[in-house]
Design an enzyme around this catalytic site. Structure first.
Site, PDB file in Angstrom:
ATOM      1  CE  LYS A 148       9.869   1.777  10.390  1.00 44.81           C
ATOM      2  NZ  LYS A 148      10.237   0.343  10.451  1.00 44.81           N
ATOM      3  CD  GLU A 182      12.038  -7.071  -5.035  1.00 38.92           C
ATOM      4  OE1 GLU A 182      11.210  -6.581  -4.260  1.00 38.92           O
ATOM      5  OE2 GLU A 182      13.047  -6.456  -5.429  1.00 38.92           O
ATOM      6  N   GLY A 193      12.082  -0.016  -0.140  1.00 41.46           N
ATOM      7  CA  GLY A 193      11.459  -1.266   0.297  1.00 41.46           C
ATOM      8  C   GLY A 193      10.613  -1.843  -0.818  1.00 41.46           C
ATOM      9  CB  SER A 194       7.865  -4.289  -0.706  1.00 40.04           C
ATOM     10  OG  SER A 194       6.981  -3.649   0.182  1.00 40.04           O
ATOM     11  CB  THR A 195       6.511  -2.417  -5.621  1.00 40.59           C
ATOM     12  OG1 THR A 195       7.806  -2.279  -6.233  1.00 40.59           O
ATOM     13  CG2 THR A 195       5.497  -1.708  -6.475  1.00 40.59           C
ATOM     14  N   GLY A 205       5.560   0.789  -0.872  1.00 38.96           N
ATOM     15  CA  GLY A 205       5.763   2.081  -1.542  1.00 38.96           C
ATOM     16  C   GLY A 205       4.435   2.721  -1.937  1.00 38.96           C
ATOM     17  CB  CYS A 226      16.249  -3.283  -4.754  1.00 34.72           C
ATOM     18  SG  CYS A 226      17.642  -2.178  -4.607  1.00 34.72           S
TER      19      CYS A 226
HETATM   20  P1  NAI Z   1       8.582  -3.495   3.397  1.00 29.81           P
HETATM   21  O1  NAI Z   1       8.636  -2.679   2.171  1.00 29.81           O
HETATM   22  O2  NAI Z   1       7.220  -3.750   3.964  1.00 29.81           O
HETATM   23  O3  NAI Z   1       9.494  -2.839   4.546  1.00 29.81           O
HETATM   24  C1  NAI Z   1      10.474  -1.854   4.309  1.00 29.81           C
HETATM   25  C2  NAI Z   1      10.372  -0.748   5.353  1.00 29.81           C
HETATM   26  O4  NAI Z   1       9.061  -0.174   5.289  1.00 29.81           O
HETATM   27  C3  NAI Z   1      10.539  -1.217   6.797  1.00 29.81           C
HETATM   28  O5  NAI Z   1      11.212  -0.210   7.528  1.00 29.81           O
HETATM   29  C4  NAI Z   1       9.114  -1.341   7.287  1.00 29.81           C
HETATM   30  O6  NAI Z   1       8.999  -1.186   8.677  1.00 29.81           O
HETATM   31  C5  NAI Z   1       8.462  -0.172   6.580  1.00 29.81           C
HETATM   32  N1  NAI Z   1       7.003  -0.295   6.402  1.00 29.81           N
HETATM   33  C6  NAI Z   1       6.268  -1.412   6.259  1.00 29.81           C
HETATM   34  N2  NAI Z   1       4.964  -1.111   6.117  1.00 29.81           N
HETATM   35  C7  NAI Z   1       4.858   0.241   6.180  1.00 29.81           C
HETATM   36  C8  NAI Z   1       3.782   1.168   6.087  1.00 29.81           C
HETATM   37  N3  NAI Z   1       2.522   0.752   5.916  1.00 29.81           N
HETATM   38  N4  NAI Z   1       4.060   2.485   6.178  1.00 29.81           N
HETATM   39  C9  NAI Z   1       5.319   2.925   6.332  1.00 29.81           C
HETATM   40  N5  NAI Z   1       6.377   2.095   6.437  1.00 29.81           N
HETATM   41  C10 NAI Z   1       6.156   0.765   6.358  1.00 29.81           C
HETATM   42  O7  NAI Z   1       9.322  -4.862   3.074  1.00 29.81           O
HETATM   43  P2  NAI Z   1       9.298  -6.232   3.923  1.00 29.81           P
HETATM   44  O8  NAI Z   1       7.906  -6.523   4.379  1.00 29.81           O
HETATM   45  O9  NAI Z   1      10.359  -6.180   4.941  1.00 29.81           O
HETATM   46  O10 NAI Z   1       9.755  -7.276   2.804  1.00 29.81           O
HETATM   47  C11 NAI Z   1       8.794  -7.810   1.876  1.00 29.81           C
HETATM   48  C12 NAI Z   1       9.353  -7.821   0.479  1.00 29.81           C
HETATM   49  O11 NAI Z   1       9.671  -6.501   0.082  1.00 29.81           O
HETATM   50  C13 NAI Z   1      10.648  -8.581   0.272  1.00 29.81           C
HETATM   51  O12 NAI Z   1      10.433  -9.924   0.093  1.00 29.81           O
HETATM   52  C14 NAI Z   1      11.185  -7.925  -0.966  1.00 29.81           C
HETATM   53  O13 NAI Z   1      10.608  -8.482  -2.115  1.00 29.81           O
HETATM   54  C15 NAI Z   1      10.744  -6.501  -0.833  1.00 29.81           C
HETATM   55  N6  NAI Z   1      11.817  -5.618  -0.356  1.00 29.81           N
HETATM   56  C16 NAI Z   1      12.475  -4.857  -1.267  1.00 29.81           C
HETATM   57  C17 NAI Z   1      13.520  -4.055  -0.872  1.00 29.81           C
HETATM   58  C18 NAI Z   1      14.261  -3.217  -1.854  1.00 29.81           C
HETATM   59  O14 NAI Z   1      15.327  -2.725  -1.550  1.00 29.81           O
HETATM   60  N7  NAI Z   1      13.734  -2.986  -3.030  1.00 29.81           N
HETATM   61  C19 NAI Z   1      13.987  -4.030   0.517  1.00 29.81           C
HETATM   62  C20 NAI Z   1      13.189  -4.828   1.413  1.00 29.81           C
HETATM   63  C21 NAI Z   1      12.158  -5.601   0.964  1.00 29.81           C
END
Ligand code: NAI
Ligand code: MG
Length: 497
Positions: free
Chosen positions: A192, A398, A245-247, A250, A301
């Site tokens: 996804k 972050e 992705g975000s904590t 996670g 990250c």
């Molecule tokens: P997110 O963690 O919500 O999104 C990452 C992935 O998770 C995307 O594919 C999204 O569709 C999916 N996702 C979102 N909600 C979900 C759920 N309830 N169940 C399963 N999958 C889900 O991150 P977002 O909203 O794009 O960015 C927000 C913040 O997250 C950023 O500002 C940053 O601080 C952090 N982030 C950290 C990353 C890393 O590599 N550590 C990468 C992206 C974002």
């Protein structure tokens, strides 16, 4: 939708303009919702494509296809060398289509073309590295001390059907970091991609089919996190979910996984410290620390977002870092000579600008000179904040933008310095700049983080495990550990009588 960048080659432009469907069981199908969602060029804010919006029903279909491919079909019969060969073919295809994939990465994510190009070649290397493991991923014979005569051994088996949910900051690399080790281990997959950056995963899906992977081994469902992502994380027929992705998200994944206790690995956020000691080679440390936070516009990250500089060189280093950031050229990733692209979205831009304002109102000093005034695209200028303090939200949270928080230190007590580094919910990465290697080793030992670099930043080698302590995640990607997280260990004991 004639808003594509004029420098795009025909291959990338034609792909973007196509109808974008889901990859399920080796075929490209419309989403059962019948809906499409829009993809923006972050460099202009304009809509460039519409992509199928996969929902829970599509996740069901994709999981069923992955289940069939894992439980029967051609995939489980393939020898490790055959899996390796398919991966090597995929690596060649990625390289052959490197220019197109790099341009798609720019249009998806906004990063400069040269950076995207290097990243794409890196993904081909990652695929080759993992292809090598397919034939070397073995168990071992185990000597038993029980009465009698025994032959006992362990076997590594693929964990099964894997759900992989990835972010938007490195769209193709994140897909490959997840897919390559899982395929080498013999899993089948439902991927996804992030809703902000679905294009390159879809192009990769085509290359996966072209490489000859059997139907159902890799399925790709584009859609939103709350719907498609949540359905995948909760799915009772998925054996494992791997997330980056975000904590915050996670933690939702962990909750969703409870139903069938699927295995979970997480690569989450960070607030990574970088130390510059007074004996460091500042010619290297200043650009190193600058790139640690400004690279990919801070959307990394492992970004080095907390900078601790010895008081003896603090003023100079902070001024040099700000000047370095002020010189970086911002622009659309397809333009020549651009160092930094935009952030991924308006939401992210406003979030990052909000942090900068909050930092300043909390008492930080804005050292950077450049001020941006409007314009197209989601740009945030490289920003150095001095006089930040441990309790400020800019230091604790972050930001995921080009925002550096600088703080001086003036003692040599390693416990205290490690205490500064470890004063965080996160533990992904730390950087140390010094010529005193004894001290660097001692400090590295005391820092609670998954990766430490000395006189370098972001050592992106496929052989080097990567992942987080504390709330930065569970498990390690890259290296042999990347296969471990996609396998189960079975022990077999035979009574020889
Ligand atoms: P997110 O963690 O919500 O999104 C990452 C992935 O998770 C995307 O594919 C999204 O569709 C999916 N996702 C979102 N909600 C979900 C759920 N309830 N169940 C399963 N999958 C889900 O991150 P977002 O909203 O794009 O960015 C927000 C913040 O997250 C950023 O500002 C940053 O601080 C952090 N982030 C950290 C990353 C890393 O590599 N550590 C990468 C992206 C974002
Ligand atoms: Mg989110």
């Amino acid at each position: 939708m004639s808003t594509l960048h004029p420098r795009l080659d025909a291959a990338a432009a034609d792909f973007i303009r196509r109808e974008h469907r889901l990859l399920i069981d080796g075929r490209w199908v419309a989403a059962s919702s019948g809906r499409l969602f829009e993809v923006e060029d972050p460099g202009t804010g304009r809509i460039i494509a519409r992509v199928a919006e996969g929902v829970a029903r599509d996740i069901d279909l994709a999981v069923d296809a992955a289940r069939r491919a894992f439980d029967g079909g051609d995939w489980p019969k393939l020898k490790p060398a055959d899996r390796s060969r398919l991966l090597l073919r995929l690596a060649d295809l990625i390289e052959r289509h490197g220019d197109e994939l790099a341009q798609l990465e720019v249009m998806d994510n906004g990063k400069p073309l040269a950076v995207a190009r290097r990243g794409i070649l890196g993904t081909a290397d990652m695929v080759r590295y993992m292809a090598g493991w397919a034939t070397k991923f073995n168990g071992e014979a185990v000597p038993l001390s029980m009465p009698g005569e025994w032959h006992a051994y362990t076997v590594r088996e693929a964990v099964g059907v894997v759900g992989q949910i990835i972010p938007w900051n490195f769209p193709l690399s994140m897909a490959i970091w997840k897919l390559a080790p899982a395929l080498a281990a013999g899993c089948t997959i439902v991927l996804k991609p992030a809703e902000q950056t679905p294009l390159n995963a879809l192009r990769l899906g085509e290359l996966i089919l072209e490489a000859g992977f059997p139907a159902g081994v890799v399925n790709i469902v584009t859609g939103f996190g709350a719907e498609a992502g949540a359905a995948l994380a909760a799915h009772p027929k998925v054996d494992k979910v791997a997330f980056t992705g975000s904590t915050q998200t996670g933690k939702r994944i962990v909750q969703a996984a409870l139903g069938n206790l699927k295995k979970v690995t997480l690569e989450l956020g960070g607030k990574s410290p970088v130390f510059i000691f007074p004996d460091a080679d500042l010619e290297a440390a200043v650009p190193g620390a600058a790139n640690a936070i400004f690279f990919n516009s801070g959307q990394v990250c492992s970004a080095g977002s907390r900078l601790y500089v010895h008081a003896r060189v603090y003023e100079r280093v902070v001024a040099d870092l700000a000047a370095y950031g002020d010189r970086l050229r911002l622009g659309h990733g397809m333009e020549e000579g651009v160092d930094l692209g935009p952030l991924i979205s308006r939401v992210q831009m406003e979030r990052v600008r909000g942090y900068i304002e909050k930092g300043c109102s909390d008492g930080a000093t804005l050292v950077s000179q450049r001020r941006l005034d409007g314009g197209d695209g989601f740009f945030v200028a490289p920003t150095v904040l001095a006089d930040t303090r441990a309790e400020m939200s800019v230091v604790r949270e972050e930001i995921f933008g080009p925002v550096l928080c600088a703080m001086p230190f003036d003692d040599d007590d390693l416990e205290r310095l490690a205490g500064l580094a470890n004063d965080s919910d996160y533990g992904l990465f730390a950087g140390i700049w010094t010529r005193d290697f004894g001290m660097a080793h001692k400090l590295a030992k005391r820092i609670r983080a998954g990766s430490v670099s000395v006189n370098a930043h972001m050592v992106n080698d496929p052989a080097l495990p990567f992942g987080g302590f504390k709330q930065s995640g569970w498990g390690r990607e890259r290296g042999r550990e990347a296969l471990d997280i996609y396998s189960e260990l079975k022990s077999v004991a035979i009574n020889l009588g």
